[in-house]
Every structure is written in C-alpha cells, then in structure tokens.
Design a protein around this motif. Structure first.
Motif, PDB file in Angstrom:
ATOM      1  N   THR A 243       0.847  -1.197   0.000  1.00  0.00           N
ATOM      2  CA  THR A 243       0.000   0.000   0.000  1.00  0.00           C
ATOM      3  C   THR A 243       0.880   1.244   0.000  1.00  0.00           C
ATOM      4  O   THR A 243       2.080   1.181   0.297  1.00  0.00           O
ATOM      5  N   ASP A 244       0.267   2.384  -0.331  1.00  0.00           N
ATOM      6  CA  ASP A 244       1.033   3.639  -0.363  1.00  0.00           C
ATOM      7  C   ASP A 244       1.427   4.115   1.036  1.00  0.00           C
ATOM      8  O   ASP A 244       2.197   5.064   1.184  1.00  0.00           O
ATOM      9  N   SER A 281      -4.587  -0.071  -6.545  1.00  0.00           N
ATOM     10  CA  SER A 281      -3.941   0.670  -7.633  1.00  0.00           C
ATOM     11  C   SER A 281      -2.444   0.865  -7.377  1.00  0.00           C
ATOM     12  O   SER A 281      -1.625   0.756  -8.302  1.00  0.00           O
ATOM     13  N   PHE A 282      -2.087   1.138  -6.125  1.00  0.00           N
ATOM     14  CA  PHE A 282      -0.672   1.326  -5.805  1.00  0.00           C
ATOM     15  C   PHE A 282       0.093   0.012  -5.983  1.00  0.00           C
ATOM     16  O   PHE A 282       1.209  -0.006  -6.531  1.00  0.00           O
ATOM     17  N   THR A 285       0.663  -0.688  -9.601  1.00  0.00           N
ATOM     18  CA  THR A 285       1.770   0.125 -10.122  1.00  0.00           C
ATOM     19  C   THR A 285       3.111  -0.520  -9.791  1.00  0.00           C
ATOM     20  O   THR A 285       4.029  -0.564 -10.634  1.00  0.00           O
ATOM     21  N   LYS A 286       3.233  -1.026  -8.571  1.00  0.00           N
ATOM     22  CA  LYS A 286       4.483  -1.661  -8.148  1.00  0.00           C
ATOM     23  C   LYS A 286       4.760  -2.934  -8.957  1.00  0.00           C
ATOM     24  O   LYS A 286       5.920  -3.215  -9.301  1.00  0.00           O
TER      25      LYS A 286
END
Length: 359
Positions: A243-244, A281-282, A285-286
């Motif tokens: 997570t962000d 979403s994060f 992206t990773k």
C-alpha cells in the motif's frame, strides 16, 4: 579413560525388540540416545529388530532395562518408522529379549505403550534417510521429528481443512529447522523464514516430488484458474500486498518477495488480482515496475514456491484464526485445499530430504 578395575564394575547389556514382521529397510539405521550422561544407548534398527546396547554398573536393576525414557524414545522410533517410505503397515513389537555380557537370553514383557500403539497410516512417506536423521538429538533432528509427527496426524484428518493445517505444521517445523541449521538467529518471523526457504527452492535442487506433483495437477490454464489472484493480492496476503502507506523498507522487502515470482504469475496478479480495484492501484503500479526484470526461468519451481510458501499460508490462516464458519459445506474450498495440501505434503518431503542429507 576408565581403567581395567572400573571396566570390571560395568556390564554390557543388549536389548532386542523383534518386529512382528520384517520391515522394508534399505540399510540399517544407527543412532545414539542419551539416557545416562556417561553411557548413552547405541541403537541399531535392522529389518528384523531394534537392538539397544549400553553399559551400566553391575547390579543395574532389570526393571530399568526398559525404563520410561527408553520406552518413550522407542515410541517415537515406531512412529517414525510408520511414516517411512515403503512401510506397508505400522511396525509392531512381537517380543523383547536381553543379554548381559553376551551371555544367555532373558525374555522381557513387551511394554503396553509399544503394543499396537499406532493406527494404520496412509499419508506422507519419508525416505529412510530422513527417518534415520530424525532420530538423533540435535535441532535439525527435532524439526524432522516434529514434521513426521504432524504428517502422521494429517493422515487421519477428517477434512481437507484439517489436513492442510496439519501438513502446514510439518512444513512449519521444517522451515524453522532450516533457519536453525543456517544459524539465522536474527530470523524470527515466519515471513522471513519463508523468504529463506523460497530462495532456497529457487537456488538449489530441493524440489523433486513437488515438481512432479505440480505437473500432474496443473497445466498453464488450470494453474491460472486454480489460484484466487484476488485473494493473493488482497490485504490478507500481508507478505505481498503493498500500500502507499508502507514504509520504504517494507516495500523493499515485499518487492524482493515478488521478485521470486515468475513473470506470467505477476501478470495474473496485476490483471486478475488487482484489475481496476481502487484499493489495489498502488500495488498494481508496483507490479508494473517489476515486470521488465521479472523472471521466466524455473517457472514450475517458482510456482510451487509461490503456492506452498505464500498461498497455502493464507488459506491455512482461515481455519487457525476462525474468522468464518468451518467449511463443511463449501465443496469448492474443500477441493482447493485438498489439492494444495497434497502439493504442500510433497514439498515437505522434499525439504525434509534435503535437510537430512545436508545437515
């Protein structure tokens, strides 16, 4: 070193516990067991009997020949043999005799604890090298013995849920044994120990039976349909989910774990597991950042490692934490856990075999 006078004060005792039927054994198993600090038991298992030799002072009571400590380790010995590859039924002790200084034969009563103590076993089968190694007294032997006992219990499990938890217990003992053997004293968390075993699987030729089992069960399509990618990328997958809000060192740790996964599986995690879910979403992206350097070698090894080191842990937690009802009527969950338990069982034998041969 004892002088001749001291030797004359000692006697050599040999106890033979004869099996009801000869057992299948490639070669005799020998080990020592500490009963007395100065004079340990020397134990040999052959196809016909267990033979125990030891020295004691003259006047040693016959009542102590089969003392509780000996009977206890003999019970564990029979349990180990029950789980040995090629063993058609649990070994049973038919008769016990002993000799003193190689003279005469004294019949002893078979301890009731060793008489028909084990039920029929139809689960995990360990090579005799693992069984022999498990009967020593060091940390690796202890982990092997714990694994064997959990495997025996799993063979009588009533539900796939229960079987998966018990086989996970065997696997847990083995990866902890590996951490102990490699002196990873700073590694105390399961996630870290599983990281080490996952890396071991990729770097060394440990997985044999489990690769065969994987190939028997899955093809490319069935593997992708079997895994619940949404679960594997969800918050319950704490060792992988990013997570962000995660700190940089946590993200780095999880990126390293994701780097062990093959490229196609990472794509499935991205497309099927993360999809367009806002909360992932994060993480998506990773995964995209990792894909250019993702691996395409040792695909089956990487997939077995993913299933037994990560996916099985998530499903095993369902029953352990009791966060939902027991899945008696969920046939789909039952079938999935049965398949996963069979793969994990093979991986446990692979890891036990490697540990026994290496340490």
């Amino acid at each position: 070193m004892a002088n001749s006078g001291e030797r004359k004060q000692r006697i050599q005792i040999e106890i033979s516990l004869v099996f009801e039927n000869p057992i299948k054994l490639n070669s005799p198993i020998r080990f020592e067991k500490t009963i007395s600090k100065d004079y340990p038991d020397s134990v040999t298992i052959n196809k016909n009997a267990v033979v125990i030799s030891f020295e004691r002072a003259r006047g040693y009571s016959k009542a102590q020949y089969l003392c509780k400590t000996r009977v206890d380790y003999l019970g564990w010995l029979l349990l180990s043999l029950t789980c040995m590859d090629g063993m058609e039924q649990s070994p049973c002790i038919a008769a016990v005799s002993c000799s003193v200084d190689k003279k005469g034969g004294i019949e002893l009563e078979v301890p009731h604890e060793l008489n028909n103590a084990l039920s029929t076993f139809n689960g995990t089968r360990y090579p005799d090298g693992v069984i022999g190694r498990s009967l020593r007294s060091d940390a690796v032997a202890k982990s092997l013995h714990i694994a064997i006992s959990y495997s025996w219990a799993a063979s009588g499990a009533g539900y796939p849920e229960e079987r998966l938890k018990l086989i996970w217990g065997a696997f847990n003992a083995l990866y902890r044994g590996y951490a102990e053997a490699t002196n990873s004293s700073s590694v105390t968390r399961d996630a870290q120990m599983l990281d080490d075993v996952n890396q071991l699987f990729i770097e060394r030729d440990v997985l044999v039976r489990s690769i065969t089992k994987f190939e028997d069960i899955f093809n490319e399509g069935s593997y992708k349909d079997f895994v619940s990618w949404k679960l594997l990328t969800g918050t319950r997958s704490r060792s992988l989910h990013i997570t962000d809000k995660d700190k940089k060192n946590v993200v780095d740790e999880k990126n390293k774990r994701l780097g062990c996964i093959d490229k196609e599986s990472l794509i499935c995690m991205r497309d099927r597991g993360c999809a367009d879910y806002q909360g992932k979403s994060f993480f998506k992206t990773k995964i995209n950042e990792l894909l250019p350097d993702a691996k395409s070698d040792k695909i089956h090894v990487r997939r077995v490692a993913l299933l037994v080191c990560r996916y099985a842990y998530i499903l095993r937690c369902d029953g352990v934490h009791a966060n939902r009802e027991y899945p008696i009527f969920d046939s789909n969950a039952m079938a999935k856990k049965q398949v996963l338990a069979s793969l994990l069982e093979a991986a446990a034998v692979d890891l036990a075999t490697w540990l026994a041969a290496t340490y």
